[in-house]
Design a protein around this motif. Sequence first.
Motif, PDB file in Angstrom:
ATOM      1  N   SER A  17      85.632  60.766  37.009  1.00  8.30           N
ATOM      2  CA  SER A  17      84.282  60.124  37.193  1.00  8.30           C
ATOM      3  C   SER A  17      83.631  59.862  35.809  1.00  8.30           C
ATOM      4  CB  SER A  17      83.474  61.286  37.998  1.00  8.30           C
ATOM      5  OG  SER A  17      83.279  62.489  37.317  1.00  8.30           O
ATOM      6  N   SER A  18      84.157  60.436  34.707  1.00  9.21           N
ATOM      7  CA  SER A  18      83.510  60.292  33.319  1.00  9.21           C
ATOM      8  C   SER A  18      83.760  58.678  33.120  1.00  9.21           C
ATOM      9  CB  SER A  18      84.053  61.363  32.372  1.00  9.21           C
ATOM     10  OG  SER A  18      85.375  61.175  32.306  1.00  9.21           O
ATOM     11  N   GLU A  19      84.733  58.271  33.651  1.00 10.67           N
ATOM     12  CA  GLU A  19      85.209  56.841  33.098  1.00 10.67           C
ATOM     13  C   GLU A  19      84.361  55.694  34.094  1.00 10.67           C
ATOM     14  OE1 GLU A  19      89.746  57.499  31.744  1.00 10.67           O
ATOM     15  OE2 GLU A  19      89.268  57.495  33.941  1.00 10.67           O
ATOM     16  N   ILE A  20      83.808  56.130  35.117  1.00 12.37           N
ATOM     17  CA  ILE A  20      83.206  55.357  35.905  1.00 12.37           C
ATOM     18  C   ILE A  20      81.528  55.032  35.678  1.00 12.37           C
ATOM     19  CG2 ILE A  20      82.423  55.087  38.350  1.00 12.37           C
ATOM     20  CD1 ILE A  20      84.733  56.819  39.136  1.00 12.37           C
ATOM     21  N   VAL A  21      81.289  53.556  35.549  1.00 15.90           N
ATOM     22  CA  VAL A  21      79.960  53.065  35.280  1.00 15.90           C
ATOM     23  C   VAL A  21      79.350  53.167  36.579  1.00 15.90           C
ATOM     24  CG1 VAL A  21      78.489  51.303  34.296  1.00 15.90           C
ATOM     25  CG2 VAL A  21      80.746  51.713  33.491  1.00 15.90           C
ATOM     26  N   GLU A  22      79.958  52.686  37.439  1.00 15.76           N
ATOM     27  CA  GLU A  22      79.276  51.971  38.786  1.00 15.76           C
ATOM     28  C   GLU A  22      80.345  51.811  39.901  1.00 15.76           C
ATOM     29  OE1 GLU A  22      75.556  49.405  40.468  1.00 15.76           O
ATOM     30  OE2 GLU A  22      75.605  50.007  38.516  1.00 15.76           O
ATOM     31  N   ILE A  23      79.967  51.883  41.154  1.00 17.28           N
ATOM     32  CA  ILE A  23      80.783  51.555  42.101  1.00 17.28           C
ATOM     33  C   ILE A  23      79.727  50.525  43.150  1.00 17.28           C
ATOM     34  CG2 ILE A  23      82.002  52.308  44.314  1.00 17.28           C
ATOM     35  CD1 ILE A  23      82.212  55.030  43.002  1.00 17.28           C
ATOM     36  N   VAL A  24      80.535  49.296  43.127  1.00 22.36           N
ATOM     37  CA  VAL A  24      79.792  48.281  43.653  1.00 22.36           C
ATOM     38  C   VAL A  24      80.473  47.592  44.852  1.00 22.36           C
ATOM     39  CG1 VAL A  24      78.209  47.650  41.809  1.00 22.36           C
ATOM     40  CG2 VAL A  24      80.669  46.403  42.338  1.00 22.36           C
ATOM     41  N   PRO A  25      79.728  47.023  45.862  1.00 27.34           N
ATOM     42  CA  PRO A  25      80.574  46.486  47.099  1.00 27.34           C
ATOM     43  C   PRO A  25      81.287  45.456  46.610  1.00 27.34           C
ATOM     44  CG  PRO A  25      78.010  46.669  47.396  1.00 27.34           C
ATOM     45  CD  PRO A  25      78.338  47.106  46.167  1.00 27.34           C
ATOM     46  N   ARG A  26      82.281  45.149  47.522  1.00 30.82           N
ATOM     47  CA  ARG A  26      82.968  43.785  47.053  1.00 30.82           C
ATOM     48  C   ARG A  26      82.360  42.573  47.178  1.00 30.82           C
ATOM     49  NH1 ARG A  26      88.954  42.539  49.480  1.00 30.82           N
ATOM     50  NH2 ARG A  26      89.492  40.974  48.028  1.00 30.82           N
ATOM     51  N   VAL A  27      82.487  41.893  46.074  1.00 27.73           N
ATOM     52  CA  VAL A  27      81.413  40.475  45.930  1.00 27.73           C
ATOM     53  C   VAL A  27      82.290  39.633  45.869  1.00 27.73           C
ATOM     54  CG1 VAL A  27      79.504  41.839  45.065  1.00 27.73           C
ATOM     55  CG2 VAL A  27      81.135  41.031  43.690  1.00 27.73           C
ATOM     56  N   ALA A  28      81.765  38.341  45.997  1.00 32.79           N
ATOM     57  CA  ALA A  28      82.874  37.189  45.693  1.00 32.79           C
ATOM     58  C   ALA A  28      82.927  37.089  44.054  1.00 32.79           C
ATOM     59  CB  ALA A  28      81.951  35.774  46.126  1.00 32.79           C
ATOM     60  N   LEU A  29      84.271  36.865  43.897  1.00 36.05           N
ATOM     61  CA  LEU A  29      84.738  36.693  42.603  1.00 36.05           C
ATOM     62  C   LEU A  29      85.061  35.333  42.140  1.00 36.05           C
ATOM     63  CD1 LEU A  29      87.270  39.883  42.834  1.00 36.05           C
ATOM     64  CD2 LEU A  29      84.951  39.767  41.676  1.00 36.05           C
ATOM     65  N   ARG A  30      84.999  34.907  40.819  1.00 38.84           N
ATOM     66  CA  ARG A  30      85.327  33.577  40.496  1.00 38.84           C
ATOM     67  C   ARG A  30      86.817  33.654  40.076  1.00 38.84           C
ATOM     68  NH1 ARG A  30      86.383  30.233  36.476  1.00 38.84           N
ATOM     69  NH2 ARG A  30      85.404  28.305  36.264  1.00 38.84           N
ATOM     70  N   ALA A  31      87.608  32.812  40.836  1.00 38.18           N
ATOM     71  CA  ALA A  31      88.995  32.953  40.583  1.00 38.18           C
ATOM     72  C   ALA A  31      89.418  32.431  38.890  1.00 38.18           C
ATOM     73  CB  ALA A  31      89.613  31.808  41.360  1.00 38.18           C
ATOM     74  N   LEU A  42      86.811  37.156  38.315  1.00 37.42           N
ATOM     75  CA  LEU A  42      85.723  37.634  37.482  1.00 37.42           C
ATOM     76  C   LEU A  42      84.358  37.986  38.155  1.00 37.42           C
ATOM     77  CD1 LEU A  42      86.045  34.737  34.533  1.00 37.42           C
ATOM     78  CD2 LEU A  42      87.079  37.291  34.537  1.00 37.42           C
ATOM     79  N   MET A  43      83.602  38.927  37.722  1.00 30.48           N
ATOM     80  CA  MET A  43      82.243  39.144  38.332  1.00 30.48           C
ATOM     81  C   MET A  43      81.164  39.226  37.413  1.00 30.48           C
ATOM     82  SD  MET A  43      82.532  42.949  39.714  1.00 30.48           S
ATOM     83  CE  MET A  43      80.848  43.629  39.183  1.00 30.48           C
ATOM     84  N   ASN A  44      80.093  38.984  37.704  1.00 31.23           N
ATOM     85  CA  ASN A  44      78.712  38.989  37.006  1.00 31.23           C
ATOM     86  C   ASN A  44      78.368  40.508  37.255  1.00 31.23           C
ATOM     87  OD1 ASN A  44      76.222  39.155  35.879  1.00 31.23           O
ATOM     88  ND2 ASN A  44      75.487  37.245  36.423  1.00 31.23           N
ATOM     89  N   PHE A  45      78.495  41.349  36.434  1.00 28.82           N
ATOM     90  CA  PHE A  45      78.111  42.855  36.574  1.00 28.82           C
ATOM     91  C   PHE A  45      76.862  43.025  35.529  1.00 28.82           C
ATOM     92  CE2 PHE A  45      77.925  47.411  35.266  1.00 28.82           C
ATOM     93  CZ  PHE A  45      77.625  47.686  36.535  1.00 28.82           C
ATOM     94  N   ARG A  46      75.393  42.763  36.122  1.00 33.08           N
ATOM     95  CA  ARG A  46      74.214  42.922  35.332  1.00 33.08           C
ATOM     96  C   ARG A  46      74.424  42.174  34.020  1.00 33.08           C
ATOM     97  NH1 ARG A  46      72.182  46.773  37.966  1.00 33.08           N
ATOM     98  NH2 ARG A  46      73.446  48.404  39.024  1.00 33.08           N
ATOM     99  N   GLY A  47      74.649  40.724  34.028  1.00 32.21           N
ATOM    100  CA  GLY A  47      74.661  39.976  32.948  1.00 32.21           C
ATOM    101  C   GLY A  47      75.933  39.803  32.166  1.00 32.21           C
ATOM    102  N   ASP A  48      76.878  40.793  32.334  1.00 30.67           N
ATOM    103  CA  ASP A  48      78.080  40.757  31.532  1.00 30.67           C
ATOM    104  C   ASP A  48      79.245  40.302  32.530  1.00 30.67           C
ATOM    105  OD1 ASP A  48      77.285  42.330  29.691  1.00 30.67           O
ATOM    106  OD2 ASP A  48      77.684  44.154  30.211  1.00 30.67           O
ATOM    107  N   ILE A  49      80.012  39.315  31.985  1.00 33.49           N
ATOM    108  CA  ILE A  49      81.247  38.802  32.691  1.00 33.49           C
ATOM    109  C   ILE A  49      82.276  40.096  32.836  1.00 33.49           C
ATOM    110  CG2 ILE A  49      83.245  37.368  32.777  1.00 33.49           C
ATOM    111  CD1 ILE A  49      80.155  36.167  33.224  1.00 33.49           C
ATOM    112  N   VAL A  50      82.723  40.402  33.779  1.00 35.88           N
ATOM    113  CA  VAL A  50      83.893  41.551  34.063  1.00 35.88           C
ATOM    114  C   VAL A  50      85.045  41.109  34.859  1.00 35.88           C
ATOM    115  CG1 VAL A  50      84.063  43.862  34.888  1.00 35.88           C
ATOM    116  CG2 VAL A  50      81.874  43.122  34.073  1.00 35.88           C
ATOM    117  N   VAL A  51      86.306  41.489  33.997  1.00 36.02           N
ATOM    118  CA  VAL A  51      87.535  41.101  34.794  1.00 36.02           C
ATOM    119  C   VAL A  51      87.762  41.995  35.963  1.00 36.02           C
ATOM    120  CG1 VAL A  51      90.001  41.130  34.418  1.00 36.02           C
ATOM    121  CG2 VAL A  51      88.507  40.135  32.611  1.00 36.02           C
ATOM    122  N   VAL A  52      88.007  41.766  37.010  1.00 34.59           N
ATOM    123  CA  VAL A  52      88.284  42.586  38.255  1.00 34.59           C
ATOM    124  C   VAL A  52      89.651  42.497  38.487  1.00 34.59           C
ATOM    125  CG1 VAL A  52      87.900  43.161  40.649  1.00 34.59           C
ATOM    126  CG2 VAL A  52      86.025  42.354  39.011  1.00 34.59           C
TER     127      VAL A  52
END
Length: 163
Positions: A17-31, A42-52
């Motif tokens: 759990s110490s490595e987890i920032v947040e758990i979010v529902p599955r969202v549409a991702l950019r291929a 890729l997803m937008n996570f609070r303004g950051d581009i995050v690799v999924v």
Amino acid sequence: MLMLLMHLGGDQYALRSSEIVEIVPRVALRAVPQAPPEVAGLMNFRGDIVVVIDLSRLVLGVPCNDSLSTRIVVVEYVNVAGRVRRLGLLAERVTEMINRNEEDFTTSALNLEKTPFLGGVSVDNRGMLQYLMVEKLVADSLLHTLLPAEMPGQRDTASGEER
């Protein structure tokens, strides 16, 4: 230690759990064209581009099922340059937190070159549980290819500064 329980196929895995920032529902991702199959997008996570990363595809070679309990677990890791980065992990049946002692996990008898992210195994009345080492999940070379450190508009998650 507190751990997040998840399933990949019929097997149980956990993250600290110490490595987890947040758990979010599955969202549409950019291929990401031409990306390896384990890169879900890729997803937008609070303004950051995050690799999924699709954990099921990474570990088992088959994509995660799209169900109500499929989630994206946003974690932090430190790259080879020492920068803190975020990574999204797509996993199934992300529904429960559990407590385990570090001593409960024994080293796996197998040490496979392609799965350095597989940590120790714990056994209880629910079966075997293996923990995943976030820092070894994805090679830095892949993450650098997808999200180079100098990419404009990307925030350094350690300082919050935009580059």
